[in-house]
Design a protein around this motif. Sequence first.
Motif, PDB file in Angstrom:
ATOM      1  N   PRO A   1      39.480  34.296  31.186  1.00  0.00           N
ATOM      2  CA  PRO A   1      38.579  34.836  32.208  1.00  0.00           C
ATOM      3  C   PRO A   1      38.739  33.572  33.351  1.00  0.00           C
ATOM      4  O   PRO A   1      39.051  34.167  34.703  1.00  0.00           O
ATOM      5  CB  PRO A   1      37.300  34.422  32.047  1.00  0.00           C
ATOM      6  CG  PRO A   1      37.128  34.707  30.583  1.00  0.00           C
ATOM      7  CD  PRO A   1      38.556  34.306  30.203  1.00  0.00           C
ATOM      8  N   SER A   2      39.013  32.343  33.206  1.00  0.00           N
ATOM      9  CA  SER A   2      39.318  31.399  34.163  1.00  0.00           C
ATOM     10  C   SER A   2      40.894  31.547  34.836  1.00  0.00           C
ATOM     11  O   SER A   2      41.134  31.351  35.815  1.00  0.00           O
ATOM     12  CB  SER A   2      39.249  30.002  33.459  1.00  0.00           C
ATOM     13  OG  SER A   2      39.935  29.617  32.402  1.00  0.00           O
TER      14      SER A   2
ATOM     15  N   THR B   1      42.236  34.556  35.000  1.00  0.00           N
ATOM     16  CA  THR B   1      42.324  35.658  35.670  1.00  0.00           C
ATOM     17  C   THR B   1      42.020  35.280  36.888  1.00  0.00           C
ATOM     18  O   THR B   1      42.268  35.792  38.151  1.00  0.00           O
ATOM     19  CB  THR B   1      41.354  36.788  35.035  1.00  0.00           C
ATOM     20  OG1 THR B   1      42.134  37.084  33.855  1.00  0.00           O
ATOM     21  CG2 THR B   1      41.625  37.833  35.635  1.00  0.00           C
ATOM     22  N   ARG B   2      40.787  34.344  37.114  1.00  0.00           N
ATOM     23  CA  ARG B   2      40.069  34.230  38.394  1.00  0.00           C
ATOM     24  C   ARG B   2      41.037  33.349  39.297  1.00  0.00           C
ATOM     25  O   ARG B   2      41.348  33.457  40.389  1.00  0.00           O
ATOM     26  CB  ARG B   2      38.695  33.182  38.188  1.00  0.00           C
ATOM     27  CG  ARG B   2      38.277  32.848  39.520  1.00  0.00           C
ATOM     28  CD  ARG B   2      37.057  32.184  39.221  1.00  0.00           C
ATOM     29  NE  ARG B   2      36.275  31.940  40.583  1.00  0.00           N
ATOM     30  CZ  ARG B   2      35.563  32.646  41.534  1.00  0.00           C
ATOM     31  NH1 ARG B   2      35.433  33.929  41.122  1.00  0.00           N
ATOM     32  NH2 ARG B   2      35.359  32.302  42.655  1.00  0.00           N
TER      33      ARG B   2
ATOM     34  N   ASN C   1      43.737  35.628  40.864  1.00  0.00           N
ATOM     35  CA  ASN C   1      43.077  36.446  41.727  1.00  0.00           C
ATOM     36  C   ASN C   1      43.129  35.549  42.999  1.00  0.00           C
ATOM     37  O   ASN C   1      43.261  35.966  43.989  1.00  0.00           O
ATOM     38  CB  ASN C   1      41.684  37.063  41.349  1.00  0.00           C
ATOM     39  CG  ASN C   1      41.818  38.141  40.403  1.00  0.00           C
ATOM     40  OD1 ASN C   1      43.139  38.826  40.416  1.00  0.00           O
ATOM     41  ND2 ASN C   1      40.703  38.406  39.763  1.00  0.00           N
TER      42      ASN C   1
ATOM     43  N   SER D   1      32.051  35.710  43.827  1.00  0.00           N
ATOM     44  CA  SER D   1      31.487  36.182  42.430  1.00  0.00           C
ATOM     45  C   SER D   1      33.078  36.613  41.930  1.00  0.00           C
ATOM     46  O   SER D   1      33.938  37.039  42.364  1.00  0.00           O
ATOM     47  CB  SER D   1      30.772  37.111  42.480  1.00  0.00           C
ATOM     48  OG  SER D   1      31.100  38.570  42.848  1.00  0.00           O
ATOM     49  N   ASP D   2      33.022  36.657  40.600  1.00  0.00           N
ATOM     50  CA  ASP D   2      34.209  37.054  40.006  1.00  0.00           C
ATOM     51  C   ASP D   2      34.574  38.589  40.259  1.00  0.00           C
ATOM     52  O   ASP D   2      35.889  39.268  40.649  1.00  0.00           O
ATOM     53  CB  ASP D   2      34.160  37.310  38.300  1.00  0.00           C
ATOM     54  CG  ASP D   2      34.130  35.675  37.954  1.00  0.00           C
ATOM     55  OD1 ASP D   2      34.697  34.668  38.665  1.00  0.00           O
ATOM     56  OD2 ASP D   2      33.860  35.367  36.838  1.00  0.00           O
ATOM     57  N   ASP D   3      33.637  39.435  40.262  1.00  0.00           N
ATOM     58  CA  ASP D   3      33.879  40.907  40.632  1.00  0.00           C
ATOM     59  C   ASP D   3      34.302  41.086  42.058  1.00  0.00           C
ATOM     60  O   ASP D   3      35.191  41.876  42.305  1.00  0.00           O
ATOM     61  CB  ASP D   3      32.542  41.591  40.513  1.00  0.00           C
ATOM     62  CG  ASP D   3      32.115  41.704  38.985  1.00  0.00           C
ATOM     63  OD1 ASP D   3      33.102  41.903  38.263  1.00  0.00           O
ATOM     64  OD2 ASP D   3      31.048  41.956  38.717  1.00  0.00           O
TER      65      ASP D   3
ATOM     66  N   THR E   1      37.701  39.834  42.470  1.00  0.00           N
ATOM     67  CA  THR E   1      38.590  40.745  41.720  1.00  0.00           C
ATOM     68  C   THR E   1      38.972  41.946  42.760  1.00  0.00           C
ATOM     69  O   THR E   1      40.178  42.482  42.716  1.00  0.00           O
ATOM     70  CB  THR E   1      38.091  41.392  40.376  1.00  0.00           C
ATOM     71  OG1 THR E   1      38.045  40.512  39.546  1.00  0.00           O
ATOM     72  CG2 THR E   1      38.992  42.669  39.707  1.00  0.00           C
TER      73      THR E   1
END
Length: 135
Positions: free
Chosen positions: A48-49, A51-52, A55, A90-92, A95
């Motif tokens: 997750p980190s 991917t962030r 992005n 936020s992550d969403d 993304t």
Amino acid sequence: MNLRGQIGIWTLGLALALGLAAAPSRVAAQDKDHVVSLDELKSDAAKPSQTRADNEAEVRHLLQSEAGQQALKQAKVDYSKVDKAIGQLSDDDLTNVAQRSRQADADFAAGGLTQTLIIVIVLIVILIVVLALVF
């Protein structure tokens, strides 16, 4: 004790000893099938980190491009403020913005700098700033 009783006890003791000796190997074999290795856990935890970070890098790459700089100039927005806002998304939301950035970057690569692309980038910048301020 008679001979028959002694043989029975010896047989029972031998069977018990063999059973106990075989038990640890069966348990070890089960552990290999069910235990996740530490490397796999670390890898899954880092996804997750990573991917962030990917992005964020994608959005920053677009905003640092020629088209991005021109869009920031037209929107009269300072890059440092947008850069700070990117980290607060936020992550969403990040993304979604990154997907739009990738699409805009692909469009730019395909057809050069167009007015439509600049408008898309300006909208991405506005979206970033608004989302960061609201949330």
